[in-house]
Design a protein around this motif. Structure first.
Motif, PDB file in Angstrom:
ATOM      1  N   ASP A  33       0.832  -1.202   0.000  1.00  0.00           N
ATOM      2  CA  ASP A  33       0.000   0.000   0.000  1.00  0.00           C
ATOM      3  C   ASP A  33       0.871   1.258   0.000  1.00  0.00           C
ATOM      4  N   SER A  34       1.941   1.247   0.811  1.00  0.00           N
ATOM      5  CA  SER A  34       2.846   2.399   0.856  1.00  0.00           C
ATOM      6  C   SER A  34       3.500   2.627  -0.497  1.00  0.00           C
ATOM      7  N   ARG A  35       3.947   1.549  -1.121  1.00  0.00           N
ATOM      8  CA  ARG A  35       4.590   1.677  -2.430  1.00  0.00           C
ATOM      9  C   ARG A  35       3.631   2.258  -3.456  1.00  0.00           C
ATOM     10  N   ASN A  36       2.387   1.787  -3.445  1.00  0.00           N
ATOM     11  CA  ASN A  36       1.411   2.285  -4.417  1.00  0.00           C
ATOM     12  C   ASN A  36       1.109   3.765  -4.193  1.00  0.00           C
ATOM     13  N   GLN A  37       0.984   4.163  -2.937  1.00  0.00           N
ATOM     14  CA  GLN A  37       0.707   5.568  -2.641  1.00  0.00           C
ATOM     15  C   GLN A  37       1.870   6.461  -3.072  1.00  0.00           C
ATOM     16  N   LEU A  38       3.090   6.009  -2.835  1.00  0.00           N
ATOM     17  CA  LEU A  38       4.252   6.808  -3.219  1.00  0.00           C
ATOM     18  C   LEU A  38       4.417   6.854  -4.732  1.00  0.00           C
ATOM     19  N   ASN A  39       4.143   5.737  -5.409  1.00  0.00           N
ATOM     20  CA  ASN A  39       4.193   5.742  -6.872  1.00  0.00           C
ATOM     21  C   ASN A  39       3.219   6.764  -7.443  1.00  0.00           C
ATOM     22  N   ALA A  40       2.030   6.823  -6.861  1.00  0.00           N
ATOM     23  CA  ALA A  40       1.023   7.763  -7.339  1.00  0.00           C
ATOM     24  C   ALA A  40       1.448   9.209  -7.118  1.00  0.00           C
ATOM     25  N   ALA A  41       2.308   9.437  -6.114  1.00  0.00           N
ATOM     26  CA  ALA A  41       2.779  10.795  -5.812  1.00  0.00           C
ATOM     27  C   ALA A  41       4.107  11.110  -6.495  1.00  0.00           C
ATOM     28  N   GLY A  42       4.562  10.228  -7.390  1.00  0.00           N
ATOM     29  CA  GLY A  42       5.799  10.487  -8.121  1.00  0.00           C
ATOM     30  C   GLY A  42       7.049   9.938  -7.473  1.00  0.00           C
ATOM     31  N   GLY A  43       6.902   9.094  -6.458  1.00  0.00           N
ATOM     32  CA  GLY A  43       8.054   8.503  -5.792  1.00  0.00           C
ATOM     33  C   GLY A  43       8.163   7.019  -6.071  1.00  0.00           C
ATOM     34  N   ALA A  44       9.043   6.358  -5.343  1.00  0.00           N
ATOM     35  CA  ALA A  44       9.232   4.918  -5.491  1.00  0.00           C
ATOM     36  C   ALA A  44       9.727   4.357  -4.166  1.00  0.00           C
ATOM     37  N   LEU A  45       9.440   3.070  -3.947  1.00  0.00           N
ATOM     38  CA  LEU A  45       9.821   2.409  -2.704  1.00  0.00           C
ATOM     39  C   LEU A  45      10.279   0.997  -3.028  1.00  0.00           C
ATOM     40  N   PHE A  46      11.470   0.636  -2.527  1.00  0.00           N
ATOM     41  CA  PHE A  46      12.054  -0.670  -2.799  1.00  0.00           C
ATOM     42  C   PHE A  46      12.482  -1.317  -1.486  1.00  0.00           C
ATOM     43  N   ASP A  47      12.259  -2.620  -1.389  1.00  0.00           N
ATOM     44  CA  ASP A  47      12.714  -3.337  -0.203  1.00  0.00           C
ATOM     45  C   ASP A  47      14.192  -3.684  -0.348  1.00  0.00           C
ATOM     46  N   VAL A  48      15.011  -3.262   0.623  1.00  0.00           N
ATOM     47  CA  VAL A  48      16.455  -3.538   0.594  1.00  0.00           C
ATOM     48  C   VAL A  48      16.901  -4.160   1.919  1.00  0.00           C
ATOM     49  N   SER A  49      15.987  -4.852   2.574  1.00  0.00           N
ATOM     50  CA  SER A  49      16.267  -5.379   3.908  1.00  0.00           C
ATOM     51  C   SER A  49      17.465  -6.316   3.942  1.00  0.00           C
ATOM     52  N   ALA A  50      17.660  -7.073   2.867  1.00  0.00           N
ATOM     53  CA  ALA A  50      18.721  -8.084   2.867  1.00  0.00           C
ATOM     54  C   ALA A  50      20.062  -7.549   2.382  1.00  0.00           C
ATOM     55  N   SER A  51      20.132  -6.275   2.036  1.00  0.00           N
ATOM     56  CA  SER A  51      21.338  -5.785   1.361  1.00  0.00           C
ATOM     57  C   SER A  51      22.465  -5.405   2.308  1.00  0.00           C
ATOM     58  N   ARG A  52      22.159  -5.045   3.557  1.00  0.00           N
ATOM     59  CA  ARG A  52      23.182  -4.544   4.470  1.00  0.00           C
ATOM     60  C   ARG A  52      23.152  -5.268   5.805  1.00  0.00           C
ATOM     61  N   VAL A  53      24.304  -5.243   6.461  1.00  0.00           N
ATOM     62  CA  VAL A  53      24.393  -5.608   7.873  1.00  0.00           C
ATOM     63  C   VAL A  53      25.051  -4.437   8.595  1.00  0.00           C
ATOM     64  N   GLY A  54      24.872  -4.387   9.896  1.00  0.00           N
ATOM     65  CA  GLY A  54      25.437  -3.270  10.645  1.00  0.00           C
ATOM     66  C   GLY A  54      25.868  -3.676  12.037  1.00  0.00           C
ATOM     67  N   TRP A  55      26.714  -2.825  12.624  1.00  0.00           N
ATOM     68  CA  TRP A  55      27.165  -3.007  14.002  1.00  0.00           C
ATOM     69  C   TRP A  55      27.128  -1.657  14.697  1.00  0.00           C
ATOM     70  N   THR A  56      26.684  -1.656  15.928  1.00  0.00           N
ATOM     71  CA  THR A  56      26.710  -0.449  16.737  1.00  0.00           C
ATOM     72  C   THR A  56      27.943  -0.481  17.626  1.00  0.00           C
ATOM     73  N   LEU A  57      28.670   0.631  17.644  1.00  0.00           N
ATOM     74  CA  LEU A  57      29.907   0.755  18.411  1.00  0.00           C
ATOM     75  C   LEU A  57      29.718   1.820  19.478  1.00  0.00           C
ATOM     76  N   ARG A  58      30.170   1.510  20.689  1.00  0.00           N
ATOM     77  CA  ARG A  58      30.113   2.485  21.778  1.00  0.00           C
ATOM     78  C   ARG A  58      31.323   2.285  22.681  1.00  0.00           C
TER      79      ARG A  58
END
Length: 209
Positions: free
Chosen positions: A106-131
């Motif tokens: 639904d979010s992707r369709n709404q953004l497409n209609a407003a001239g935007g785009a939305l892509f799932d990239v959940s699997a593309s990155r990993v991360g670490w928090t450093l403190r």
């Protein structure tokens, strides 16, 4: 548990929670970040219909300005280019299949209609928090950016390198850092982080949830 011996290369590259490196106080903590669902939002910041739709979808007042991060109770938005933002769900238990993620289609369709785009990239990155008191020194060992708090202020983000690997840096409001890299380079970057952190004495924490 960690070996406490810098020369034990297998130990200092372990991802198991524990204490590693030189003896003494822990000066750096490394924690796998919970990335959950991550979407790439694309569109023009001067397109008011797109901006209104995007900000209302994720409960933020405005899209992040260049090199900035904004958050709502449910999502974190990070600027990654003139027409591009990453949208991190703060719920780490979303389904992996985009079609099954609440609100994605639904979010992707709404953004497409407003001239935007939305892509799932959940699997593309990993991360670490450093403190910790040596977190900045550890990042500086592989990053050419000036990450001092007077320059790289809280809720800043920037794309650069860690060693020879493209990396995305985020400084949180509390001063912690999260480093994101492509999943295919995760093992190399983790090994480099641990090897550099061993001189300070570090701990690996369980993955964030």
């Amino acid at each position: 548990m960690g070996s406490g011996c810098v020369s034990d290369n297998a130990a200092i590259r372990s991802s198991q929670p524990g204490r590693y490196g030189v003896a003494g106080p822990v000066r750096v903590s490394l924690q796998p970040a919970a990335t959950g669902t991550v979407w790439n939002l694309q569109g023009a910041a001067d397109n008011s219909a797109f901006v209104v739709r995007a900000t209302s979808l994720w409960g933020v007042e405005t899209l992040p300005a260049p090199h900035r991060v904004v958050s709502s109770a449910t999502h974190r938005l990070m600027w990654v280019g003139p027409r591009s933002w990453l949208v991190f769900s703060l719920s780490p238990h979303a389904p992996a299949d985009p079609a099954m993620q609440p609100g994605f289609l639904d979010s992707r369709n709404q953004l497409n209609a407003a001239g935007g785009a939305l892509f799932d990239v959940s699997a593309s990155r990993v991360g670490w928090t450093l403190r910790g008191p040596r977190a900045l020194d550890l990042l500086a060992s592989g990053c050419p950016l000036d990450l001092h708090h007077s320059v790289f202020t809280p809720d800043s983000c920037a794309q650069s390198l860690f060693g020879h690997v493209a990396a995305l840096y985020h400084r949180h409001a509390d001063g912690d850092f999260t480093l994101y890299v492509a999943r295919s380079f995760a093992d190399d970057v983790w090994s480099a982080l641990c090897a550099s952190a061993a001189q300070y004495g570090y701990e690996v924490l369980p993955a964030a949830r």
